[in-house]
Design an enzyme around this catalytic site. Structure first.
Site, short mmCIF file in Angstrom:
data_model
loop_
_atom_site.label_atom_id
_atom_site.label_comp_id
_atom_site.label_asym_id
_atom_site.label_seq_id
_atom_site.Cartn_x
_atom_site.Cartn_y
_atom_site.Cartn_z
N GLU A 1 53.46 85.89 34.29
CA GLU A 1 54.04 85.20 35.45
C GLU A 1 54.35 83.73 35.17
O GLU A 1 53.79 82.84 35.82
CB GLU A 1 53.04 85.23 36.62
CG GLU A 1 52.51 86.57 36.99
CD GLU A 1 51.36 86.47 37.99
OE1 GLU A 1 50.72 85.42 38.13
OE2 GLU A 1 51.11 87.48 38.65
N PRO A 2 55.22 83.42 34.24
CA PRO A 2 55.51 82.01 33.98
C PRO A 2 56.40 81.43 35.07
O PRO A 2 57.34 82.07 35.53
CB PRO A 2 56.27 82.06 32.65
CG PRO A 2 56.92 83.41 32.65
CD PRO A 2 56.05 84.34 33.44
N CYS B 1 57.00 55.13 53.85
CA CYS B 1 56.02 54.14 54.30
C CYS B 1 54.59 54.57 54.00
O CYS B 1 53.82 54.90 54.91
CB CYS B 1 56.20 53.90 55.79
SG CYS B 1 57.80 53.18 56.10
N TYR C 1 49.12 64.77 42.14
CA TYR C 1 48.31 65.21 40.98
C TYR C 1 48.20 64.14 39.90
O TYR C 1 47.84 64.47 38.77
CB TYR C 1 48.95 66.43 40.30
CG TYR C 1 49.39 67.53 41.20
CD1 TYR C 1 48.46 68.29 41.89
CD2 TYR C 1 50.73 67.85 41.33
CE1 TYR C 1 48.87 69.33 42.71
CE2 TYR C 1 51.16 68.89 42.13
CZ TYR C 1 50.22 69.62 42.82
OH TYR C 1 50.63 70.65 43.62
N1 LLP Z 1 50.83 83.00 39.00
C1 LLP Z 1 50.03 82.55 40.00
C2 LLP Z 1 49.14 83.50 40.65
C3 LLP Z 1 50.09 81.20 40.38
O1 LLP Z 1 49.31 80.77 41.36
C4 LLP Z 1 50.98 80.32 39.73
C5 LLP Z 1 51.06 78.91 40.11
C6 LLP Z 1 51.79 80.84 38.70
C7 LLP Z 1 51.69 82.19 38.36
C8 LLP Z 1 52.79 80.00 37.95
O2 LLP Z 1 52.19 78.98 37.24
P1 LLP Z 1 53.10 78.15 36.22
O3 LLP Z 1 53.50 79.08 35.12
O4 LLP Z 1 54.24 77.61 36.97
O5 LLP Z 1 52.21 77.06 35.72
N2 LLP Z 1 52.30 72.36 42.28
C9 LLP Z 1 51.54 72.26 41.04
C10 LLP Z 1 51.40 73.59 40.36
C11 LLP Z 1 50.81 74.66 41.26
C12 LLP Z 1 50.75 76.00 40.60
C13 LLP Z 1 50.41 77.07 41.58
N3 LLP Z 1 50.35 78.38 41.03
C14 LLP Z 1 52.21 71.24 40.12
O6 LLP Z 1 53.21 70.65 40.53
O7 LLP Z 1 51.72 70.97 39.04
#
Ligand code: LLP
Length: 422
Positions: free
Chosen positions: A274-275, A352, A317
């Site tokens: 799940e990328p 703001c 973050y």
């Molecule tokens: N699978 C699940 C169950 C997830 O919760 C997530 C991300 C992904 C896959 C995808 O992860 P990725 O491959 O994109 O790293 N808003 C935060 C990141 C939150 C991620 C939430 N879950 C940021 O801006 O760093």
């Protein structure tokens, strides 16, 4: 690697100069490169090809319909986490048999919607959820298919606490020690078949170690279950693969695959992955214009037209995004990049709140009112996390394909902001 490069001292997205995009479409502006998006999807596909995985792009990282259509067209599935995301994935032409649905708080309506759609599987996160999906599937005369999200309790060395998920005492998944029991117990349920295992450790991750530790633990659990006669049909290894916020910061997906594939090959299960960020992160940037300069005590501020409502990662973050003028070529992209005559500034927005910044204590060539800055690696968790705070219309999104630039989401208007109220 992406297609945002300087040519003759000017930043281009593919073959289009950034300043032309800003002049034509206004700022703040999210700009995506089609070639970069597809290339990163293909990298994932190729790195794990030996396992023939189901690749489910995590739509939460960037759900723009046009981008999702491109990915669906390339054969990609989707990882969704709400009824809204499911609706979006289908609207983008997503194949239901390649959609998996995760999340700790699925509502009854969302579960019914997913069952009617005929998605590939739910990733379930608790016994209570299994019971509820079983009940709803029963009333609809369906059989739900599910993977249980296991919390393997592994540590991440450099991931923000707000985006770490595979540790005990986060709300995610079922503890490893309990997961086997939960699967055994659900075998007697009539309307849900719990036949997969899911993990997602956090995001972003730039090390293979946590994946290896987690796969080791989960493989052992699967061996135990198989010995007991519970066949595990697939293992969803989640997302989290990092991207280059700074040049060379992230490992190519091939290095993750090299470490993980030997542990996953030759087993009885199929793999899902799940990328999100890996595919969308470096496929987008945000362009913003310098409005004013000012000083406050010892500090210099560059005030730009993008606020925390447009890109919230820096303040939420402490996320680092490389930011640089589009008319000066930087030596590289990184935290400590310096050039002759630069100055140390805070890059702040119009909202703001003191938390409204894109960068603090950052060295930047001296800029003037009207100069254009590029906030790099803003394709993931950028526009999707934007809001109308301070009653600011959300930015436009543009897709570049070679020399063509097309608007793929128009800038919101003041009337849009009022439209839903009575
Ligand atoms: N699978 C699940 C169950 C997830 O919760 C997530 C991300 C992904 C896959 C995808 O992860 P990725 O491959 O994109 O790293 N808003 C935060 C990141 C939150 C991620 C939430 N879950 C940021 O801006 O760093």
């Amino acid at each position: 690697m992406d297609h945002f490069n300087y040519r003759n001292g000017k930043l281009h997205c593919e073959d289009v100069p950034a300043d032309e995009l800003a002049a034509k479409f206004g700022t703040p502006l999210f700009v995506y490169s089609k070639a970069t998006l597809l290339r990163h999807y293909e990298q994932v596909r190729d790195a794990f090809a030996e396992l023939d995985p189901l690749i489910c792009y995590s739509i939460k990282s960037n759900g723009n319909l046009t981008l999702c259509k491109l990915l669906a067209g390339a054969g990609c599935g989707f990882d969704v986490t709400s009824g809204g995301e499911l609706h979006r994935a289908l609207a983008a032409g997503g194949d239901p048999s390649k959609i998996i649905y995760a999340g700790v708080g699925k509502t009854d309506d969302e579960i019914a919607q997913a069952l009617r759609t005929g998605i590939a599987a739910f990733n379930v996160e608790s016994e209570a959820e299994i019971e509820n999906i079983d009940r709803i599937a029963g009333t609809l005369g369906k059989t739900a298919v599910a993977a249980i999200r296991v919390n393997p309790d592994v540590s991440l060395s450099a991931t923000h606490v707000k985006t770490t998920t595979g540790k005990k005492e986060t709300k995610f998944g079922v503890d490893l020690e309990r997961a086997g029991q939960v699967i055994r117990e659900s075998a007697s349920r009539k309307h849900i078949r719990v036949a997969g295992i899911h993990m997602h450790l956090g995001s972003p991750i730039n090390e293979t170690e946590p994946y290896i530790k987690a796969i080791e633990k989960i493989n052992a659990l699967i061996d135990e279950l198989e010995a007991d006669g519970h066949h595990i049909e697939w293992f969803d290894i989640g997302g989290g693969y990092g991207v280059d916020y700074e040049t060379g910061q992230a490992m190519p997906i091939g290095e993750f695959a090299e470490a993980m594939v030997p542990m996953l090959r030759g087993r009885k299960y199929r793999i899902a992955i799940e990328p999100g960020r890996y595919i969308s992160g470096n496929a987008g940037v945000m362009l913003t214009k310098v409005l004013y300069r000012k000083t406050g005590g010892e500090k210099k501020f560059v005030i730009v037209d993008a606020g925390m409502n447009d890109l919230i990662r820096p303040t939420l973050y402490e996320g680092f995004h490389f930011i640089w003028p589009t008319h000066v070529e930087p030596p590289t992209r990184g935290r400590d990049v310096r050039v002759d005559g630069d100055e140390k500034v805070d890059i702040v927005g119009p909202v703001c709140e003191s938390g409204d910044y894109q960068a603090k204590d950052r060295y930047l060539p001296v800029t003037e009112r009207g100069d254009l800055l590029c906030v790099h690696t803003a394709g993931a968790y950028g526009f999707v996390m934007s809001s109308n705070y301070n009653h600011r219309p959300r930015a436009a999104e543009v897709l570049v394909d070679g020399t063509n630039a097309t608007i793929i989401r128009r800038r919101e208007t003041y009337d849009d902001l009022l439209a839903l109220e009575q």
